[in-house]
Design a protein around this motif. Structure first.
Motif, PDB file in Angstrom:
ATOM      1  N   GLY A 139      -1.978 -25.371 -15.581  1.00 53.53           N
ATOM      2  CA  GLY A 139      -1.449 -25.274 -16.942  1.00 53.53           C
ATOM      3  C   GLY A 139      -1.472 -26.551 -17.760  1.00 53.53           C
ATOM      4  O   GLY A 139      -0.571 -26.797 -18.550  1.00 53.53           O
ATOM      5  N   CYS A 140      -2.506 -27.361 -17.575  1.00 57.74           N
ATOM      6  CA  CYS A 140      -2.614 -28.580 -18.382  1.00 57.74           C
ATOM      7  C   CYS A 140      -3.519 -28.391 -19.603  1.00 57.74           C
ATOM      8  O   CYS A 140      -3.607 -29.276 -20.457  1.00 57.74           O
ATOM      9  N   GLU A 141      -4.223 -27.258 -19.674  1.00 64.72           N
ATOM     10  CA  GLU A 141      -5.151 -26.994 -20.777  1.00 64.72           C
ATOM     11  C   GLU A 141      -4.709 -25.728 -21.497  1.00 64.72           C
ATOM     12  O   GLU A 141      -4.237 -24.783 -20.854  1.00 64.72           O
ATOM     13  N   CYS A 161      -0.879 -33.125 -14.896  1.00 69.47           N
ATOM     14  CA  CYS A 161      -0.322 -33.664 -16.148  1.00 69.47           C
ATOM     15  C   CYS A 161       1.192 -33.529 -16.080  1.00 69.47           C
ATOM     16  O   CYS A 161       1.717 -32.860 -15.196  1.00 69.47           O
ATOM     17  N   SER A 162       1.875 -34.156 -17.010  1.00 72.21           N
ATOM     18  CA  SER A 162       3.342 -34.077 -17.007  1.00 72.21           C
ATOM     19  C   SER A 162       3.773 -32.644 -17.311  1.00 72.21           C
ATOM     20  O   SER A 162       3.059 -31.898 -17.990  1.00 72.21           O
ATOM     21  N   PHE A 163       4.965 -32.281 -16.829  1.00 74.16           N
ATOM     22  CA  PHE A 163       5.456 -30.939 -17.104  1.00 74.16           C
ATOM     23  C   PHE A 163       5.723 -30.733 -18.587  1.00 74.16           C
ATOM     24  O   PHE A 163       5.671 -29.597 -19.086  1.00 74.16           O
ATOM     25  N   GLY A 164       5.972 -31.823 -19.303  1.00 72.37           N
ATOM     26  CA  GLY A 164       6.177 -31.694 -20.752  1.00 72.37           C
ATOM     27  C   GLY A 164       4.978 -31.056 -21.435  1.00 72.37           C
ATOM     28  O   GLY A 164       5.126 -30.190 -22.311  1.00 72.37           O
ATOM     29  N   ILE A 165       3.787 -31.441 -21.027  1.00 76.75           N
ATOM     30  CA  ILE A 165       2.562 -30.870 -21.615  1.00 76.75           C
ATOM     31  C   ILE A 165       2.459 -29.390 -21.276  1.00 76.75           C
ATOM     32  O   ILE A 165       2.195 -28.559 -22.133  1.00 76.75           O
TER      33      ILE A 165
END
Ligand SMILES: [Zn+2]
Length: 499
Positions: A139-141, A161-165
């Motif tokens: 789930g980074c894109e 990637c960070s969970f915020g993204i």
């Protein structure tokens, strides 16, 4: 009265047995001597450092969480303690508030079965109920997400990637909440989304579960079982503080800025990470008051480093370009007493890891190296990757540097030959664990690291000779270069252990 006469009268008082405390009190501030590397180093005693570390540990253990994590009483007391130690005759002190959402309690059920879940720092409070949807590829894109997740809860694994993204991407597709699951051992207690919410891309309530729990939910979804989840996430909006102290004396247009983070993780009192750096700086801030400086010295204790460098990030964002220019060099110190330490210097010239800092960073690295060479201590380099609070400064094009004893990384055979300790063992086996206490500090390393900080602080408090003046064009170019390098770094294993 001329200076000599004052000195003589103080000497006379001391000689006839008047308490030396009185003599010190009589000594007018303007007759202090200018700081030197040696004089500042000589003020440092490991006993004094250790006593302050014990105070930080006592602060942690006397509070409900037994830690000093942001939003906790332990961290509030840490900030108050730092503040209380700073001489306001010598320094201008300010507390800079950073507002964050800190979780209190989370609940989760899947098809009416309760699953243990934790809140995530920075995610808003809220409740959600609806069908669970697994998000592929971490789930980074944007492409990982379905066109619409309206009314649904997204299940996303940690990593890359960070969970915020991830949460922002899910929110953009109208997911009502996110269940984050680990990609390694352990719960996600105290886990942070790691980036400030963007008003244009807000977060949604997010709760964390273990890898096993996440994979079990995923397996059910993949076998065609529909899962209805209901979750709640309670959170408080908390103001947490950066402490900033700047000498009243000295050139405020050419500041030497030394810093470290004041917060710990949830797991324990955080005495090496980063009680050690906190205390090294605090002791130096206390001892520096015995001297005069030519350049202003600014000490900062950042909040919320462990939640994604948020205190330093906020600080840098608030600085105007003119204020950024006044910081000639930022030196950051995180983990100064790692039990299986190496004397690691940030690779500011990019010679070891090809990740170069803004103009002046190379010179800072060389000065640290020269200092260690001068006292006959081995040293090595670590990647200048922005993994601690100097990161936001690098991105702003500000020269930076620092040294560290090491975290979860493994000591190599070569490093074992240089520093002793144990090869094949982490620099700090207690990193982010409840064993990060006063009992597990390497005191020999800690005093040497503290002396190195004293050397750098004193040197640049007197003169900027050797550090090139800031050239905004070059800095800008370097900082763009840094952005490219950082993205490359984010694909590495070291970064993956962090997000
Ligand atoms: Zn740290």
């Amino acid at each position: 009265m001329p200076p000599m006469a004052i000195l003589k009268s103080i000497a006379a008082l001391a000689a006839c047995g008047v308490a030396s405390a009185n003599a010190a009190a009589l000594e007018p501030r303007q007759y202090k001597t200018q700081v030197t590397s040696k004089a500042l180093i000589d003020t440092l005693q490991i006993e004094n450092l250790f006593a302050k570390a014990e105070i930080l540990q006592e602060i942690a253990y006397s509070t409900p969480g037994k830690n000093r994590v942001i939003g906790s009483l332990g961290h509030e007391k840490t900030v108050a303690y730092i503040r209380s130690q700073i001489d306001t005759d010598y320094y201008d002190v300010s507390l800079q508030g950073v507002e964050l959402s800190v979780g209190i309690n989370a609940t989760l059920t899947a098809n009416n079965k309760t699953i243990e879940a934790y809140t995530t720092t920075l995610a808003p409070a809220g409740t959600a109920a609806g069908p669970l949807v697994a998000i592929p590829n971490l789930g980074c894109e944007e492409a990982d997400f379905a066109e619409s997740l309206e009314g649904k809860v997204a299940l996303i694994q940690r990593g890359t990637c960070s969970f915020g993204i991830k949460v922002q991407l899910a929110a953009a597709k109208k997911a009502s909440a996110v269940i984050a699951y680990n990609n390694a051992e352990g719960t996600l207690e105290g886990y942070s989304l790691q980036v400030f919410p963007d008003p244009a891309k807000p977060f949604v309530p997010t709760v964390g579960v273990t890898q096993g729990q996440g994979e079990a939910l995923l397996a059910q979804l993949e076998s065609g079982v529909a899962i209805n989840v209901a979750l709640t996430s309670e959170a408080n909006l908390t103001t947490t503080y950066n402490v900033i102290a700047e000498t009243k004396q000295g050139d405020h247009e050419n500041v030497i800025h030394v810093s470290g983070h004041s917060d710990s993780v949830t797991a324990g009192p955080g005495i090496n990470d980063n009680g050690s750096g906190t205390v090294s700086l605090l002791e130096l801030a206390v001892q520096l008051t015995n001297f005069t400086v030519v350049n202003a010295v600014r000490f900062s204790w950042w909040t919320a480093e462990e939640a994604g460098l948020l205190g330093a990030e906020y600080y840098v964002k608030q600085l105007s370009q003119a204020e950024k220019h006044k910081i000639r060099l930022l030196l950051d110190f995180d983990m100064m007493a790692s039990p299986n330490f190496a004397y690691q210097i940030y690779d500011g010239d990019g010679s070891a890891f090809n990740l170069t800092g803004p103009t002046g960073s190379a010179e800072a690295e060389h000065e640290f190296a020269a200092y260690f060479d001068g006292i006959g201590l081995n040293h090595t380099e670590i990647e200048f990757d922005g993994r601690s609070d100097y990161g936001p400064f690098l991105e702003a094009g500000i020269a930076a540097g620092g040294i560290a004893g090491g975290a979860e990384g493994i000591k190599t055979q070569e490093e074992f030959e240089m520093f002793g300790g144990g090869a094949g063992v982490p620099y700090d086996v207690n990193y982010h664990e409840n064993g990060d206490t006063v009992n597990n500090l390497n005191l020999d390393a800690w005093i040497e690291f503290s002396r190195a900080i004293a050397h750098m602080t004193a040197k640049y408090a007197v003169s900027w000779e050797g550090i090139p003046s800031r050239n905004s064009t070059v800095s800008q170019k370097r900082s763009e270069n840094y952005g490219v390098m950082k993205r490359a770094f984010q694909r590495t294993k070291r970064y993956q252990a962090w997000v």
